[in-house]
Design a protein around this motif. Sequence first.
Motif, PDB file in Angstrom:
ATOM      1  N   ALA A  56      30.638  45.917  45.358  1.00 53.91           N
ATOM      2  CA  ALA A  56      31.783  46.839  45.323  1.00 53.91           C
ATOM      3  C   ALA A  56      32.335  46.900  43.912  1.00 53.91           C
ATOM      4  CB  ALA A  56      32.858  46.393  46.297  1.00 53.91           C
ATOM      5  N   LEU A  57      32.651  48.106  43.475  1.00 56.91           N
ATOM      6  CA  LEU A  57      33.241  48.321  42.145  1.00 56.91           C
ATOM      7  C   LEU A  57      34.612  48.956  42.341  1.00 56.91           C
ATOM      8  CD1 LEU A  57      33.039  48.366  39.053  1.00 56.91           C
ATOM      9  CD2 LEU A  57      31.907  50.602  39.249  1.00 56.91           C
ATOM     10  N   TYR A  58      35.642  48.249  41.908  1.00 57.08           N
ATOM     11  CA  TYR A  58      37.026  48.733  42.043  1.00 57.08           C
ATOM     12  C   TYR A  58      37.540  49.076  40.648  1.00 57.08           C
ATOM     13  CZ  TYR A  58      36.623  46.535  46.623  1.00 57.08           C
ATOM     14  OH  TYR A  58      36.206  46.176  47.887  1.00 57.08           O
ATOM     15  N   LEU A  59      37.719  50.369  40.409  1.00 53.10           N
ATOM     16  CA  LEU A  59      38.198  50.829  39.109  1.00 53.10           C
ATOM     17  C   LEU A  59      39.710  51.037  39.141  1.00 53.10           C
ATOM     18  CD1 LEU A  59      35.427  53.419  38.178  1.00 53.10           C
ATOM     19  CD2 LEU A  59      35.613  51.039  37.468  1.00 53.10           C
ATOM     20  N   CYS A  60      40.356  50.704  38.037  1.00 54.24           N
ATOM     21  CA  CYS A  60      41.810  50.901  37.961  1.00 54.24           C
ATOM     22  C   CYS A  60      42.188  52.367  38.116  1.00 54.24           C
ATOM     23  CB  CYS A  60      42.337  50.384  36.625  1.00 54.24           C
ATOM     24  SG  CYS A  60      42.190  48.605  36.425  1.00 54.24           S
ATOM     25  N   ALA A  61      41.301  53.231  37.647  1.00 52.55           N
ATOM     26  CA  ALA A  61      41.559  54.669  37.720  1.00 52.55           C
ATOM     27  C   ALA A  61      40.233  55.381  37.651  1.00 52.55           C
ATOM     28  CB  ALA A  61      42.462  55.126  36.577  1.00 52.55           C
ATOM     29  N   ALA A  62      40.283  56.681  38.000  1.00 56.52           N
ATOM     30  CA  ALA A  62      39.080  57.491  37.801  1.00 56.52           C
ATOM     31  C   ALA A  62      38.781  57.560  36.304  1.00 56.52           C
ATOM     32  CB  ALA A  62      39.282  58.890  38.371  1.00 56.52           C
ATOM     33  N   ILE A  63      37.547  57.880  35.994  1.00 56.96           N
ATOM     34  CA  ILE A  63      37.120  57.850  34.589  1.00 56.96           C
ATOM     35  C   ILE A  63      37.995  58.719  33.706  1.00 56.96           C
ATOM     36  CG2 ILE A  63      35.187  58.301  33.038  1.00 56.96           C
ATOM     37  CD1 ILE A  63      34.782  55.935  34.918  1.00 56.96           C
ATOM     38  N   ALA A  71      30.693  34.701  47.614  1.00 53.02           N
ATOM     39  CA  ALA A  71      31.093  35.875  46.826  1.00 53.02           C
ATOM     40  C   ALA A  71      31.304  35.476  45.387  1.00 53.02           C
ATOM     41  CB  ALA A  71      32.368  36.485  47.400  1.00 53.02           C
ATOM     42  N   MET A  72      31.243  36.487  44.540  1.00 51.23           N
ATOM     43  CA  MET A  72      31.598  36.297  43.151  1.00 51.23           C
ATOM     44  C   MET A  72      32.182  37.622  42.641  1.00 51.23           C
ATOM     45  SD  MET A  72      27.812  36.145  41.400  1.00 51.23           S
ATOM     46  CE  MET A  72      26.542  37.361  41.764  1.00 51.23           C
ATOM     47  N   ALA A  73      33.101  37.513  41.695  1.00 51.89           N
ATOM     48  CA  ALA A  73      33.771  38.717  41.163  1.00 51.89           C
ATOM     49  C   ALA A  73      34.082  38.482  39.696  1.00 51.89           C
ATOM     50  CB  ALA A  73      35.037  39.028  41.943  1.00 51.89           C
ATOM     51  N   VAL A  74      33.984  39.554  38.912  1.00 52.77           N
ATOM     52  CA  VAL A  74      34.249  39.467  37.485  1.00 52.77           C
ATOM     53  C   VAL A  74      35.061  40.677  37.048  1.00 52.77           C
ATOM     54  CG1 VAL A  74      32.172  38.120  36.966  1.00 52.77           C
ATOM     55  CG2 VAL A  74      32.071  40.625  36.960  1.00 52.77           C
ATOM     56  N   PRO A  75      35.934  40.482  36.051  1.00 56.88           N
ATOM     57  CA  PRO A  75      36.702  41.631  35.546  1.00 56.88           C
ATOM     58  C   PRO A  75      35.858  42.505  34.625  1.00 56.88           C
ATOM     59  CG  PRO A  75      37.260  39.676  34.292  1.00 56.88           C
ATOM     60  CD  PRO A  75      36.294  39.226  35.361  1.00 56.88           C
ATOM     61  N   LEU A  76      36.172  43.792  34.616  1.00 56.47           N
ATOM     62  CA  LEU A  76      35.569  44.730  33.664  1.00 56.47           C
ATOM     63  C   LEU A  76      36.595  44.971  32.576  1.00 56.47           C
ATOM     64  CD1 LEU A  76      33.749  45.181  36.193  1.00 56.47           C
ATOM     65  CD2 LEU A  76      33.613  47.583  35.529  1.00 56.47           C
ATOM     66  N   LEU A  77      36.291  44.515  31.374  1.00 53.33           N
ATOM     67  CA  LEU A  77      37.248  44.575  30.283  1.00 53.33           C
ATOM     68  C   LEU A  77      36.701  45.403  29.125  1.00 53.33           C
ATOM     69  CD1 LEU A  77      38.315  40.814  30.247  1.00 53.33           C
ATOM     70  CD2 LEU A  77      39.641  42.725  31.154  1.00 53.33           C
ATOM     71  N   ALA A  78      37.595  46.194  28.543  1.00 55.67           N
ATOM     72  CA  ALA A  78      37.301  46.893  27.291  1.00 55.67           C
ATOM     73  C   ALA A  78      38.326  46.393  26.293  1.00 55.67           C
ATOM     74  CB  ALA A  78      37.394  48.409  27.471  1.00 55.67           C
ATOM     75  N   GLY A  79      37.945  45.335  25.582  1.00 54.69           N
ATOM     76  CA  GLY A  79      38.923  44.661  24.739  1.00 54.69           C
ATOM     77  C   GLY A  79      39.916  43.948  25.632  1.00 54.69           C
ATOM     78  N   GLU A  80      41.198  44.273  25.464  1.00 56.19           N
ATOM     79  CA  GLU A  80      42.242  43.677  26.298  1.00 56.19           C
ATOM     80  C   GLU A  80      42.566  44.550  27.510  1.00 56.19           C
ATOM     81  OE1 GLU A  80      43.602  40.716  25.836  1.00 56.19           O
ATOM     82  OE2 GLU A  80      42.275  40.403  24.133  1.00 56.19           O
ATOM     83  N   ARG A  81      41.946  45.681  27.605  1.00 53.93           N
ATOM     84  CA  ARG A  81      42.273  46.629  28.678  1.00 53.93           C
ATOM     85  C   ARG A  81      41.389  46.397  29.893  1.00 53.93           C
ATOM     86  NH1 ARG A  81      40.450  51.881  29.189  1.00 53.93           N
ATOM     87  NH2 ARG A  81      39.508  51.677  27.102  1.00 53.93           N
ATOM     88  N   LEU A  82      42.025  46.256  31.074  1.00 52.66           N
ATOM     89  CA  LEU A  82      41.295  46.046  32.329  1.00 52.66           C
ATOM     90  C   LEU A  82      40.842  47.389  32.880  1.00 52.66           C
ATOM     91  CD1 LEU A  82      40.452  43.978  34.579  1.00 52.66           C
ATOM     92  CD2 LEU A  82      42.601  44.599  35.730  1.00 52.66           C
ATOM     93  N   LEU A  83      39.533  47.504  33.086  1.00 51.25           N
ATOM     94  CA  LEU A  83      38.984  48.730  33.669  1.00 51.25           C
ATOM     95  C   LEU A  83      38.833  48.635  35.169  1.00 51.25           C
ATOM     96  CD1 LEU A  83      36.155  49.544  31.083  1.00 51.25           C
ATOM     97  CD2 LEU A  83      38.550  50.255  31.044  1.00 51.25           C
ATOM     98  N   GLY A  84      38.578  47.440  35.661  1.00 50.37           N
ATOM     99  CA  GLY A  84      38.371  47.275  37.088  1.00 50.37           C
ATOM    100  C   GLY A  84      37.816  45.894  37.389  1.00 50.37           C
ATOM    101  N   VAL A  85      37.304  45.726  38.611  1.00 50.58           N
ATOM    102  CA  VAL A  85      36.714  44.458  39.052  1.00 50.58           C
ATOM    103  C   VAL A  85      35.408  44.760  39.769  1.00 50.58           C
ATOM    104  CG1 VAL A  85      36.986  42.437  40.562  1.00 50.58           C
ATOM    105  CG2 VAL A  85      38.947  43.307  39.251  1.00 50.58           C
ATOM    106  N   LEU A  86      34.376  43.965  39.446  1.00 52.09           N
ATOM    107  CA  LEU A  86      33.068  44.081  40.089  1.00 52.09           C
ATOM    108  C   LEU A  86      32.895  42.869  41.022  1.00 52.09           C
ATOM    109  CD1 LEU A  86      30.272  45.453  40.344  1.00 52.09           C
ATOM    110  CD2 LEU A  86      29.533  44.069  38.394  1.00 52.09           C
ATOM    111  N   GLU A  87      32.592  43.147  42.305  1.00 54.41           N
ATOM    112  CA  GLU A  87      32.472  42.080  43.304  1.00 54.41           C
ATOM    113  C   GLU A  87      31.108  42.176  43.988  1.00 54.41           C
ATOM    114  OE1 GLU A  87      35.248  40.419  46.920  1.00 54.41           O
ATOM    115  OE2 GLU A  87      34.698  42.542  46.978  1.00 54.41           O
TER     116      GLU A  87
END
Length: 583
Positions: A57-64, A114-130
Amino acid sequence: MEAMADSKGNRSSSAYIAARLQGLAQLGRRLEAVDAATAPEGITGALRDVLGYDQVALYLCAAIDSPPSSPWPPAEAGALVAWVAEQRAPVLVPDGRQDARCRDASGGVRAGSAMAVPLLAGERLLGVLEACAVAPQAFSELDLLVLEAVADRIAAALESIRFRAQLQAALEETRRKLEEISTLYQVAQEVTGSLQLDETLEAVVHAIRNALNCRGCCVFLLNPSDQMLEIKAAAGLKLEWRHMARLALGEGIAGKVAASLQPLYVPDTQAYPDYIAFDPEVRCLLAVPLQVQGRLIGVLNIDHTRPDAFTPEHERLLTVAASQVAVAIDNARLYTQLLAEKRRQDEFLAIVSHELRTPLTCIQSSVSLLLEDEPPDGETAHEFLEIIQRQNERLILMVNNLLNATRLEHAELQWGSQPVALDELITRAVHRLRLLAAEKQITLRTQLPDEPVRVVGDADWLEQVIVNLLDNAIKFTPSEGEVSIAAQAMPQEVTVTVRDSGIGIPESELERVFDKFYRVSDQPSGVPRPRHGSGLGLYIVRRVVEAHRGHIHAESTPGTGSTFTISLPRGSAVPDHAAPSAP
């Protein structure tokens, strides 16, 4: 997931690691094909296919290409995703049965591991991959490292997608603005190609209709005299509707726009109660005001046969175009007025030259006859002297009007303010003009009250008013006609009325006879008007009367005669300044 381990189930063997590295390379190629529209599904599908995870599952903070959604993460993401989003750190849960973060709201186990990791662009959170598996102990630390590497790839891919989306949006905005600039340039080229008002208006409607691809375009101009909006040019509009469309301020769509000075968009005319249907084919309408320096001059209108045909971009573009159009129309109007003024001045100079030449010729001829070697007898000589006196009076009247018209244009002109006996001014004016009336056998009647008729004002200018009114009546009254002047004193004001039995003035031109240089045109009946007169006499009359805080009114019936009435207040009418020199 089991297929990814070696034959002994070892997830740390070199074969397992090689398989994961190969999967990462393949995943990188799959991510290159992902776009903004298919990003979440494309990424999770690639992970399941390449890495063999049971659930991804990919949970994005917002649409692209959209702002962040709120609240986030969504409730269905679970506590594990919420923890990773808050801590911005990866997590591995070997046994979901022993970790509350892998339970749902009812307490049930969501995943065996389960395992989950944050999607980061620098300091900005893009989402979470689980990634989840049904069985416990399905993932190792190596799997978590692989998932982190995948997350980095995904974050880079998402940033690339976002950048491409922003670039595409910027290019689209640039394209739109270039199209707008091109449209406005096209409109500007068309509307500034001529200073003739009719040509400018026709260029406007055709240029905008072509540029905006609408069914019709029309320009309403405000008639200053009656404050009505009238269609002066149209493209795509039937001729019958052009003549019918005449609106008051506040009436219909164009009238509302003119009254409010704001654009108005009607997506569907059939659903708009205030729409006045001139053309039943119109289903969608957009109108914007035409203004020059805050002054309303008209309304620019476009329409379409299809409802909802126009967008906010159309409104913005039409509003910008309207500012160009308004300036072009105003310039054309000013140019037309200048041409008309020049024509009037040219005609005025020609008339004045003729008017001056005629009395001078008469005077010269009479003087020459009087100076002959054999002078005429006494009676004949007297007739010549009367001719000289009449023509001299004409010259005096004409020169006075020329000088006074110029003096009235100067704001620093001062007016006298002293008691004036109007009855005496009338008597003096009638005496001055008696010979001009007698020349045409015109009866000149005077009706004055027994008591003196007095006002406060400038005697010299008021005498000029009376002389000009009488002179105008005599000029346009045929031979053997009648001219009368009467004065009447009332408690608050004094009126002076001059009537004649002359050729009259059409009703449509009654107000314009007081304009500078204006001369009434020939009447529709074809009866020509006398062409003498400078067009200054009545102009001076109105200016002087208004300066005395009075007013003048004209009535006329063509073929019967005209009546001019001036009303002056009995009290102090003008500022108490030093009187100007005699007119």
